[in-house]
Design a protein around this motif. Structure first.
Motif, short mmCIF file in Angstrom:
data_model
loop_
_atom_site.label_atom_id
_atom_site.label_comp_id
_atom_site.label_asym_id
_atom_site.label_seq_id
_atom_site.Cartn_x
_atom_site.Cartn_y
_atom_site.Cartn_z
N ALA A 1 0.67 5.61 1.08
CA ALA A 1 0.00 6.83 1.53
C ALA A 1 0.86 7.99 1.03
CB ALA A 1 -0.16 6.87 3.04
N TYR B 1 0.84 -1.19 0.00
CA TYR B 1 0.00 0.00 0.00
C TYR B 1 0.89 1.25 0.00
CZ TYR B 1 -3.89 -3.04 1.33
OH TYR B 1 -4.85 -4.02 1.36
N LEU C 1 -3.13 6.69 7.20
CA LEU C 1 -3.60 7.94 6.60
C LEU C 1 -3.54 9.00 7.69
CD1 LEU C 1 -4.72 8.85 3.84
CD2 LEU C 1 -7.00 8.61 4.81
N THR C 2 -2.53 9.86 7.60
CA THR C 2 -2.29 10.80 8.67
C THR C 2 -1.77 12.11 8.13
OG1 THR C 2 -1.03 11.18 10.70
CG2 THR C 2 0.05 9.89 9.01
N SER D 1 -4.52 7.44 0.38
CA SER D 1 -3.84 6.14 0.44
C SER D 1 -4.55 5.14 -0.44
CB SER D 1 -3.75 5.64 1.88
OG SER D 1 -4.97 5.02 2.26
N SER D 2 -3.83 4.08 -0.77
CA SER D 2 -4.43 3.02 -1.58
C SER D 2 -5.17 2.00 -0.73
CB SER D 2 -3.35 2.31 -2.40
OG SER D 2 -2.32 1.82 -1.57
N SER D 3 -5.07 2.13 0.60
CA SER D 3 -5.78 1.20 1.48
C SER D 3 -7.05 1.80 2.04
CB SER D 3 -4.87 0.78 2.64
OG SER D 3 -4.56 1.87 3.47
N ASP D 4 -7.22 3.11 1.85
CA ASP D 4 -8.42 3.79 2.33
C ASP D 4 -8.86 4.75 1.24
OD1 ASP D 4 -9.36 5.30 5.48
OD2 ASP D 4 -10.28 5.51 3.51
N GLY D 5 -10.07 4.58 0.71
CA GLY D 5 -10.48 5.35 -0.44
C GLY D 5 -10.73 6.81 -0.19
N ALA D 6 -10.94 7.23 1.05
CA ALA D 6 -11.32 8.61 1.32
C ALA D 6 -10.10 9.47 1.64
CB ALA D 6 -12.31 8.66 2.48
#
Length: 130
Positions: free
Chosen positions: A37, A35, A110-111, A56-61
């Motif tokens: 970010a 993944y 995602l930070t 990120s590629s692990s969280d779409g939002a």
């Protein structure tokens, strides 16, 4: 080794727009084995770095700082291996050096905290002034 190269900075009047680009090398954004970010930070000399937006590629939002939410949009183009930051309705307080940052791995966070990122670009200057 991941490298991030920013471009697209410049000078613009208040209310104007700019699009920053972050070209990624050493990692393919559509890589299914890890993944990513990717984020944007900004810094004014003498002040602390501020996280602006991340995706990120692990969280779409995507995630935005309150100071830019509704005005800035972060997006990725896998075909160009590039992440963009579209900045609209720019204000003088948006003037800063903008940095592209990244983290790659089996787990990413995602930070908007700078410590969360391993890789940093060299920065591009954005100046908003009349």
């Amino acid at each position: 080794q991941v490298q991030l190269v920013e471009s697209g900075g410049g000078s613009v009047q208040p209310g104007g727009s700019l699009r920053l680009s972050c070209t990624v090398s050493g990692f393919t954004l559509d890589d299914s084995s890890d993944y990513y970010a990717i984020g944007w930070f900004r810094q004014v000399p003498g002040k602390e770095r501020e996280g602006v937006a991340c995706i990120s590629s692990s969280d779409g939002a995507p995630f935005y700082a309150d100071s830019v939410n509704g005005r800035f949009t972060i997006s990725g183009d896998n075909a160009k291996n590039t992440v963009y930051l579209q900045m609209n309705r720019l204000k003088p307080k948006d003037t800063a050096i903008y940095y592209c940052v990244g983290q790659i791995g089996p787990v990413v966070l995602l930070t908007l905290l700078a410590d969360g990122y391993d890789d940093w670009g060299q920065g591009t200057q954005v100046t908003v002034s009349s």
